[in-house]
Design a protein around this motif. Sequence first.
Motif, mmCIF file in Angstrom:
data_model
loop_
_atom_site.group_PDB
_atom_site.id
_atom_site.type_symbol
_atom_site.label_atom_id
_atom_site.label_comp_id
_atom_site.label_asym_id
_atom_site.label_seq_id
_atom_site.Cartn_x
_atom_site.Cartn_y
_atom_site.Cartn_z
ATOM 1 N N ASN A 71 -0.008 -0.308 6.978
ATOM 2 C CA ASN A 71 0.877 0.911 6.942
ATOM 3 C C ASN A 71 1.252 0.942 5.531
ATOM 4 O O ASN A 71 1.011 0.112 4.922
ATOM 5 C CB ASN A 71 1.758 0.685 8.205
ATOM 6 N N HIS A 72 2.265 2.033 5.466
ATOM 7 C CA HIS A 72 2.826 2.171 4.466
ATOM 8 C C HIS A 72 3.619 0.941 3.724
ATOM 9 O O HIS A 72 4.611 0.412 4.353
ATOM 10 C CB HIS A 72 3.728 3.377 4.102
ATOM 11 N N THR A 73 3.483 0.500 2.390
ATOM 12 C CA THR A 73 4.150 -0.622 2.048
ATOM 13 C C THR A 73 4.865 -0.201 0.642
ATOM 14 O O THR A 73 5.081 -1.242 -0.275
ATOM 15 C CB THR A 73 3.063 -1.855 1.447
ATOM 16 N N ARG A 74 5.212 0.859 0.344
ATOM 17 C CA ARG A 74 5.953 1.433 -0.916
ATOM 18 C C ARG A 74 7.427 0.724 -1.019
ATOM 19 O O ARG A 74 7.476 0.190 -1.910
ATOM 20 C CB ARG A 74 6.153 2.914 -0.639
#
Length: 311
Positions: free
Chosen positions: A189-192
């Motif tokens: 999933n998003h890891t920003r």
Amino acid sequence: MLIFNHSSFVPFTLMGIPGLEPQHLWLSIPFSAMFLVILIGNGTVLFLVVTEPTLHTPMYLLLALLMVADLISTLALMPKLLCLFWFNDGDIAAKACFTQMFFIHGASVIRSALLVAMAFDRFVAVCEPLRYNAILSHSLVGRLGLMALTKGVLLILPMPVLLQQLTFCRVVIPHTYCDHMAVVKMACNHTRANRIYGLFVILLVVGLDLLLIGFSYALIIQAVIRLHSREASFKALNTCSAHLFVIAITYVPALFSSITHRIGHSVPPHTHILLANLYLLTPSVFNPVIYGIKMKEIRGKVAKCLCGGNV
């Protein structure tokens, strides 16, 4: 594709050094040698500073704290790495992985903060020699050590906390230890937020600490230039030489490893991993050697111990 809903139940596997798996047993030889050197060297210096009242000065107390940080980082890294190299045992539970990450990265932050404190120590020794003991009291050294510990804990603790919110699609980490970015790349999933925070820590630790160290040495050089005697100038700079060597072996591999990890896409993966390991181990190997050579008090105490007190 495997998807795990919660990181607490992910059994990770450390791959080791990608592309060099058949050479793991041979690679264990230099790594084992470094492990022994770190334990003996740092342990010896730490023992001498603790047991010898004449070494209970601010400089040596800060050095002892640096040795402790080096030992913590090494003990968090090496046992699992050697299990991987010797027995091909790369399995590591998620909580153990996050714990290893916390201690390795936390010790690195503490080491950097202590180098800043040691730069301040050298500044006072050169620029305010007559007020050295008054300024750098034992209580101040204790506060500097506590600040370094607090900085390491507060900056690194959010890393495993944020990682526990992720969902992981892959469990095989192409690394010898649970490096923050290596684990982040396993998520699907998003890891920003994780990436931004990791970059923020690097900039804050390396950037700010190097700036403070540079400022201290700018003042030191300014003070040395004012000295009219070449012998006095040389003596003043010589008091800083050990610290400058330690700064070089701490930050140069760290910066090089960070740069190649982010922009060196043509660099082979095994080079990235070897650099990451050397960045952690090189300072711990050479710190006691450098201070043992440069500091006559430590040389004298080691010689006395080796010669049975006849020196």
